[in-house]
Write a protein that holds these residues in place. Structure first.
Motif, mmCIF file in Angstrom:
data_model
loop_
_atom_site.group_PDB
_atom_site.id
_atom_site.type_symbol
_atom_site.label_atom_id
_atom_site.label_comp_id
_atom_site.label_asym_id
_atom_site.label_seq_id
_atom_site.Cartn_x
_atom_site.Cartn_y
_atom_site.Cartn_z
ATOM 1 N N LEU A 8 0.851 -1.174 0.000
ATOM 2 C CA LEU A 8 0.000 0.000 0.000
ATOM 3 C C LEU A 8 0.886 1.222 0.000
ATOM 4 O O LEU A 8 1.852 1.286 0.741
ATOM 5 C CB LEU A 8 -0.880 -0.014 1.246
ATOM 6 C CG LEU A 8 -2.028 0.969 1.288
ATOM 7 C CD1 LEU A 8 -3.069 0.613 0.229
ATOM 8 C CD2 LEU A 8 -2.665 0.921 2.658
ATOM 9 N N CYS A 35 -1.757 -2.650 -4.138
ATOM 10 C CA CYS A 35 -2.932 -2.102 -3.461
ATOM 11 C C CYS A 35 -3.046 -0.606 -3.670
ATOM 12 O O CYS A 35 -2.077 0.056 -4.045
ATOM 13 C CB CYS A 35 -2.879 -2.377 -1.955
ATOM 14 S SG CYS A 35 -3.001 -4.106 -1.509
ATOM 15 N N VAL A 37 -5.208 3.050 -1.949
ATOM 16 C CA VAL A 37 -6.070 3.593 -0.912
ATOM 17 C C VAL A 37 -6.487 5.003 -1.288
ATOM 18 O O VAL A 37 -5.728 5.734 -1.898
ATOM 19 C CB VAL A 37 -5.379 3.609 0.477
ATOM 20 C CG1 VAL A 37 -4.195 4.543 0.504
ATOM 21 C CG2 VAL A 37 -6.361 3.976 1.587
ATOM 22 N N TYR A 39 -8.362 8.279 0.653
ATOM 23 C CA TYR A 39 -8.808 8.844 1.928
ATOM 24 C C TYR A 39 -9.380 10.219 1.623
ATOM 25 O O TYR A 39 -8.716 11.059 1.010
ATOM 26 C CB TYR A 39 -7.615 8.948 2.872
ATOM 27 C CG TYR A 39 -7.842 9.612 4.218
ATOM 28 C CD1 TYR A 39 -8.022 10.986 4.333
ATOM 29 C CD2 TYR A 39 -7.820 8.862 5.387
ATOM 30 C CE1 TYR A 39 -8.201 11.592 5.565
ATOM 31 C CE2 TYR A 39 -7.998 9.451 6.625
ATOM 32 C CZ TYR A 39 -8.175 10.808 6.716
ATOM 33 O OH TYR A 39 -8.343 11.402 7.941
ATOM 34 N N VAL A 55 -10.107 1.057 0.159
ATOM 35 C CA VAL A 55 -8.902 0.286 -0.135
ATOM 36 C C VAL A 55 -9.210 -0.648 -1.291
ATOM 37 O O VAL A 55 -10.212 -1.368 -1.251
ATOM 38 C CB VAL A 55 -8.434 -0.522 1.088
ATOM 39 C CG1 VAL A 55 -7.165 -1.304 0.751
ATOM 40 C CG2 VAL A 55 -8.207 0.383 2.281
ATOM 41 N N ASN A 57 -7.675 -3.799 -3.561
ATOM 42 C CA ASN A 57 -6.677 -4.861 -3.521
ATOM 43 C C ASN A 57 -6.338 -5.305 -4.937
ATOM 44 O O ASN A 57 -7.157 -5.915 -5.619
ATOM 45 C CB ASN A 57 -7.219 -6.048 -2.712
ATOM 46 C CG ASN A 57 -6.263 -7.228 -2.686
ATOM 47 O OD1 ASN A 57 -5.071 -7.057 -2.888
ATOM 48 N ND2 ASN A 57 -6.790 -8.410 -2.441
ATOM 49 N N TRP A 65 -8.548 -8.077 6.889
ATOM 50 C CA TRP A 65 -7.654 -6.955 6.646
ATOM 51 C C TRP A 65 -7.625 -5.984 7.816
ATOM 52 O O TRP A 65 -8.569 -5.894 8.605
ATOM 53 C CB TRP A 65 -8.042 -6.189 5.378
ATOM 54 C CG TRP A 65 -9.465 -5.715 5.337
ATOM 55 C CD1 TRP A 65 -10.542 -6.382 4.832
ATOM 56 C CD2 TRP A 65 -9.974 -4.478 5.878
ATOM 57 N NE1 TRP A 65 -11.685 -5.638 5.003
ATOM 58 C CE2 TRP A 65 -11.378 -4.467 5.632
ATOM 59 C CE3 TRP A 65 -9.394 -3.389 6.524
ATOM 60 C CZ2 TRP A 65 -12.190 -3.404 6.032
ATOM 61 C CZ3 TRP A 65 -10.213 -2.331 6.911
ATOM 62 C CH2 TRP A 65 -11.580 -2.347 6.656
ATOM 63 N N LEU A 67 -6.069 -1.830 8.367
ATOM 64 C CA LEU A 67 -5.476 -0.647 7.761
ATOM 65 C C LEU A 67 -5.017 0.254 8.889
ATOM 66 O O LEU A 67 -5.812 0.605 9.763
ATOM 67 C CB LEU A 67 -6.490 0.076 6.868
ATOM 68 C CG LEU A 67 -5.934 1.272 6.093
ATOM 69 C CD1 LEU A 67 -5.021 0.803 4.960
ATOM 70 C CD2 LEU A 67 -7.061 2.126 5.523
ATOM 71 N N SER A 108 -12.617 -3.792 -3.979
ATOM 72 C CA SER A 108 -12.419 -2.690 -3.043
ATOM 73 C C SER A 108 -13.264 -2.898 -1.802
ATOM 74 O O SER A 108 -14.291 -3.583 -1.840
ATOM 75 C CB SER A 108 -12.788 -1.353 -3.684
ATOM 76 O OG SER A 108 -11.995 -1.061 -4.800
ATOM 77 N N PHE A 129 -1.139 -1.781 5.262
ATOM 78 C CA PHE A 129 -2.222 -2.705 4.926
ATOM 79 C C PHE A 129 -1.767 -4.123 5.236
ATOM 80 O O PHE A 129 -0.815 -4.626 4.642
ATOM 81 C CB PHE A 129 -2.580 -2.566 3.444
ATOM 82 C CG PHE A 129 -3.699 -3.458 2.990
ATOM 83 C CD1 PHE A 129 -4.988 -3.256 3.440
ATOM 84 C CD2 PHE A 129 -3.466 -4.498 2.102
ATOM 85 C CE1 PHE A 129 -6.022 -4.064 3.016
ATOM 86 C CE2 PHE A 129 -4.488 -5.313 1.668
ATOM 87 C CZ PHE A 129 -5.775 -5.098 2.134
#
Length: 418
Positions: A8, A35, A37, A39, A55, A57, A65, A67, A108, A129
């Motif tokens: 990640l 991966c 992410v 935010y 997230v 993958n 998982w 995070l 996701s 991750f």
């Protein structure tokens, strides 16, 4: 032996926090070989904020998982949904809940949280991750894939670099792809708390499509101010009541919106879904909006029967609650909840009790007590200044309750959720 490991990495934040009209938005995106992410700060107010995290993958499938990220000085986490978030010092860790631990290759998973801040509210500079941490900007300019439900998706999907280790080499095994459900349409009928809008009031139906895969089209025909009867018979409901106390119809001709759904050419198709939410305006004592409890149940039955006859699967939804506080506790405030449930039972239709779920959400977010000011703080970020209708952040969370309920209740439409 070669092992593919999930990685990640977080892009440097390119969009600063902006506060305009009471809504603060900040974004950060990530992209690595394995991966990604995203935010996003979806709302911000003095001392508090809401955020969505997605997230994706791009490595091997995982069955659970976590995070992790570091909080800036003054930041905290107060509530979360679709994940369990714990904080130890400045370390925040989100862990999957029971229904979203499995994330396939290319899939996701999304969660959100409300937090606190003081001084500044920066996006995190890195994430981990499942124990793998990556930091720094990407080496190449990314290209955007399909957007995720609640925030921008990762923007690059290069092939993952294998990690060498001692021993003989074993070729990686590609997971078998899951069958793709056939394209469908989700039709929606309801009032202003469900309707499409670009500014307050924003109905939760306008946000629901972001939780669905790209092979679903949402046709949201919810209209503000309608009871189930005025939605069905627009213009033909008079101001006169009959001896049973029901509003008299001047004609039984259906409204254009219901007629469009029933159209054999462009309307309902077998395999589609129909989501129905009424009960907020139906309690009006005056015509044309007034609907008695028995009439209300009958009309839900009319809609369910017509949908089923065309191979469409109806779903009833109890009316979403406004925010009403009794001291520190949010309490229910809608009628026609038991009538919706009873009509669902009578017609063999699944029902989502959004009224109860929305009240529970308000309590989990600690939106009570409230002094009657619905324009500031966490309440102002969730509701319009009328305690009933939603800002975008609130509408998105209400739509999330529907998505969660589809999974929890094993309603087949859940197969089309992201």
């Amino acid at each position: 032996m070669k092992i593919r490991r999930s990685r990640l990495v977080l892009l440097a934040a390119t969009v600063p926090t902006v506060v305009a009209g009471g809504l603060g938005i900040a974004t950060a995106q990530a992209a690595t070989p394995a991966c990604g992410v995203a935010y996003r700060v979806t709302s911000q107010w003095t001392g508090g904020f809401g955020a969505d995290v997605v997230v994706t993958n791009f490595g091997d499938a995982v069955t659970g998982w976590t995070l992790g990220w570091s909080l800036a000085p003054g930041q905290g986490v107060t509530q979360a949904w679709n994940a369990t978030v714990t904080v130890s010092g400045t370390a925040a860790t989100a862990t999957n809940v029971g229904y979203n631990g499995a994330v396939g290759s290319g899939a996701s998973v999304a969660f959100g949280f409300n937090g606190t801040w003081s001084g500044s509210n920066p996006v995190p500079s890195s994430f981990s991750f499942n124990g793998t941490t990556c930091v720094g900007p990407p080496a190449v300019t990314p290209t955007a894939p399909t957007p995720s439900p609640t925030a921008p998706s990762p923007t690059s999907t290069p092939s993952p670099a294998p990690t060498p280790c001692t021993g003989p080499s074993t070729p990686p095994v590609s997971p078998s792809p899951s069958p793709t459900p056939a394209p469908i349409k989700v039709w929606m009928a309801g009032d202003s708390t469900m309707m499409n809008a670009s500014s307050c009031p924003i109905g939760w139906g306008s946000q629901f499509g972001s939780y669905l895969t790209s092979n679903v089209t949402v046709q949201n025909s919810a209209v503000g101010g309608r009871s189930i009867q005025t939605w069905l018979y627009e213009g033909n409901v008079t101001a006169t009541k009959n001896s049973a106390g029901e509003c008299v119809l001047s004609s039984t001709a259906y409204s254009a919106r219901w007629s469009a759904m029933l159209d054999t050419g462009s309307g309902f198709k077998a395999g589609d879904y129909l989501i129905i939410q009424f009960g907020i305006n139906d309690g009006d004592s005056a015509c044309p909006r007034h609907v008695g409890t028995n009439r209300f149940k009958d009309l839900l039955g009319v809609m369910a029967t017509a949908a089923k006859a065309r191979g469409v699967k109806p779903i009833f939804v109890t009316p979403v609650a406004a925010i009403t506080c009794s001291g520190n506790t949010a309490v229910g405030n809608r009628g026609f909840v038991t009538e919706t449930t009873a009509a669902a039972t009578a017609n063999g239709v699944p029902v989502i009790d959004l009224h109860a779920k929305s009240v529970a959400l308000y309590n989990s977010l600690r939106l009570c007590p409230n002094n009657g000011d619905y324009s500031t703080g966490a309440v102002g970020a969730f509701f319009c200044n009328d305690h009933t209708h939603f800002e975008a952040a609130g509408a998105r969370q209400i739509a999330g309750l529907i998505a969660t309920a589809l999974r929890a209740q094993n309603i087949p439409l859940a197969a089309y959720l992201r």
